[in-house]
Design an enzyme around this catalytic site. Structure first.
Site, PDB file in Angstrom:
ATOM      1  N   SER A 186       0.830  -1.189   0.000  1.00 37.36           N
ATOM      2  CA  SER A 186       0.000   0.000   0.000  1.00 37.36           C
ATOM      3  C   SER A 186       0.878   1.257   0.000  1.00 37.36           C
ATOM      4  CB  SER A 186      -0.956  -0.063   1.197  1.00 37.36           C
ATOM      5  OG  SER A 186      -2.057   0.783   1.040  1.00 37.36           O
ATOM      6  N   ASP A 201      -8.774  -3.493  -6.513  1.00 38.59           N
ATOM      7  CA  ASP A 201      -8.276  -2.996  -5.228  1.00 38.59           C
ATOM      8  C   ASP A 201      -9.016  -1.709  -4.865  1.00 38.59           C
ATOM      9  OD1 ASP A 201      -6.624  -1.626  -3.228  1.00 38.59           O
ATOM     10  OD2 ASP A 201      -5.060  -3.068  -3.736  1.00 38.59           O
ATOM     11  N   HIS A 205      -7.551  -5.509  -1.033  1.00 40.44           N
ATOM     12  CA  HIS A 205      -6.401  -4.611  -1.031  1.00 40.44           C
ATOM     13  C   HIS A 205      -5.116  -5.405  -0.860  1.00 40.44           C
ATOM     14  CE1 HIS A 205      -4.051  -1.086  -0.647  1.00 40.44           C
ATOM     15  NE2 HIS A 205      -3.982  -1.049   0.670  1.00 40.44           N
TER      16      HIS A 205
END
Length: 514
Positions: free
Chosen positions: A228, A456, A484
């Protein structure tokens, strides 16, 4: 609701607190490497040498198998050795064997503001594939400004309770003024409690800390898995120190060339994509509280429910925190990070629609990292501090939000308005941004694996495509799925490709799809 550009892995959303670390640093040896940044002046290598030569003193830290220490880093890399330092908390789990050791594998869960140590001790250090843990020392750190590392502090627990309930879909001038006042109060609290560190918690600063950690650990190259926001940290490192890049995996990638406004709008569309997947699945279930229509019909029912909560919150089990629109929206968004949370979301929505908001409140609390004692981790404080330093604000004021609302609502009819207003927070930040949107190239670095998930919610797939294209040696690995990030989430294809790269140094072919 304050979800603007909060980018972290599923595991950090659903939990993971680490232990308070203790430790000290003394003399030792390490490898020194510096590089210039276009955003900040290049540090003086001579002045940095004592930092690279420090020796970490490791000690057990309460979680079996893990050791902890503290590393010193200059508060201001433009002026190292001035006596103004920050403490960087570090943890590791030594390689378990068998097989030849490959050095350290540094992991980061995202955020910005996510605790690397919490992630390591609750997940990565015990949950990464056994062959990887056998040959690498699993290492992480709380980046500067985060939890155990000279943390940014802004509001008390009761103040945060109030802040998280502020209406972020204002209907009139009074509600707009209340929202602006909340952002200003948040920023003023950060300045009052954290003025010393606020100018020095950028991603560039954290990347330089990561090279310092590499040197102190005795590694010639940095091996790293960033998820991320951790992909932005890893790409920044690679751009600063391409000659020090080892095996880098950037999973759930950000696009560093996108300005703040575009990042927020892209992320809004990402959550809409995730909600559409949830809505399609929900409509097939006999217990779907939003009905069995099209995703558009399901979304309209959810919006209608949010409007009802805006007018009249429902009980949540906490009299001081009834479930209103802001907390409910955050709870829904929290569950969209991972498709395995969809059953929990259906149950929480059904209960809330029947007058019991405890389930959605629990999801919102997990997102904000609020403990049962009413205390918050400093996730949201560090998140704002880093984001507002890394780029100029998305909006200059409420009028700018008004102008952008149509595009945000087009990106997500359900979440667009709230996420647009959430992006106003940096407009009132007390420290001017030191970074700007730009491509990160890492010219000359060895192959870097960039992983993108097609649906995502937090880091849209197009960001992974963009980052892989920018990096001189970027290799794109695609997971066709929901949720995610991709590594360690059930895809044998993804896990095998990344494990082979980490263990053998062989990246997947560019464009590989799983």
């Amino acid at each position: 609701m304050d979800t603007s550009r909060l980018l972290r892995t599923t595991t950090t959303v659903i939990a993971a607190a680490g232990l308070l670390l203790t430790g000290c640093t003394t003399g030792g040896s390490g490898k020194l490497q510096t590089a210039a940044s276009s955003a900040q002046p290049s540090p003086d290598p001579t002045a940095l040498r004592p930092y690279y030569e420090q020796k970490l003193t490791w000690r057990e830290c309460g979680v079996p198998g893990f050791q902890c220490s503290t590393m010193k880093a200059p508060l201001d890399y433009a002026n190292p050795g001035s006596g103004q330092d920050v403490d960087i908390a570090v943890s590791r789990r030594v390689a378990t064997g068998p097989g030849k050791k490959l050095g350290s594998l540094v992991v980061n869960p995202g955020g910005p503001g996510g605790s690397g140590i919490g992630y390591l001790q609750a997940y990565a250090g015990i949950g990464y594939p056994a062959p990887v843990r056998a040959r690498y020392d699993m290492v992480s750190f709380d980046p500067r400004g985060v939890q155990r590392s000279s943390p940014v502090e802004c509001l008390t627990g009761p103040e945060m309770d109030k802040y998280t309930q502020v209406d972020q879909t204002p209907d009139d001038a009074a509600e707009r003024a209340e929202l602006v006042a909340a952002f200003k109060e948040f920023a003023a609290g950060c300045r009052a409690r954290s003025e010393r560190v606020l100018p020095h918690v950028s991603t560039v600063d954290a990347a330089r800390d990561m090279d310092l950690l590499r040197g102190v650990l005795g590694d010639e190259k940095l091996n790293y898995v960033g998820a991320s926001y951790g992909t932005f940290l890893g790409a920044t490192y690679a751009d600063l120190f391409p000659g020090r890049v080892g095996r880098l995996v950037l999973d759930g990638a950000m696009d560093p060339a996108r300005p703040s406004l575009d990042l927020n709008r892209d992320q809004t569309a990402g959550f809409d994509t995730a909600f559409t997947s949830f809505a399609k699945d929900c409509a097939k279930q006999p217990d779907c509280p939003l009905g069995n229509g099209s995703p558009e019909e399901v979304g309209e029912r959810l919006k209608d429910f949010f409007r009802k909560l805006d007018a009249q919150p429902v009980a949540s089990g906490d009299p001081a925190r009834p479930l209103g629109e802001a907390l409910a929206t955050t709870g829904v968004i929290a569950a969209l990070y991972d498709e395995s949370a969809w059953p929990q979301l259906r149950e929480a929505l059904r209960s809330a629609m029947n007058g019991d908001g405890a389930g959605l409140l629990a999801l919102a609390d997990s997102y904000y990292e609020r403990g049962a004692d009413g205390k918050y981790a400093n996730l949201m404080f560090a998140n704002a501090a880093v984001n507002c330093l890394d780029q100029p604000p998305a909006f200059s004021g409420p009028d700018a939000v008004d102008s952008a609302l149509p595009s945000f609502e087009k990106a997500s009819p359900v979440f667009g308005a709230g996420l647009a207003w959430a992006a106003l927070n940096c407009a009132y930040w007390p420290v001017k941004a030191t970074g700007t949107a730009k491509e990160l190239v890492a010219k000359g670095a060895p192959p870097i694996v960039v992983v993108g998930t097609t649906r995502d919610p937090a880091t849209p797939y197009r960001w992974a495509q963009a980052l892989a294209g920018q990096l001189d040696s970027g290799t794109l690995l695609t997971y066709d799925g929901d949720g995610h990030t991709a590594y360690g989430r059930g895809s044998d294809c993804i896990d095998s490709a990344i494990n082979r790269y980490l263990l053998e140094g062989k990246p997947p072919q560019d464009g590989t799809k799983c």
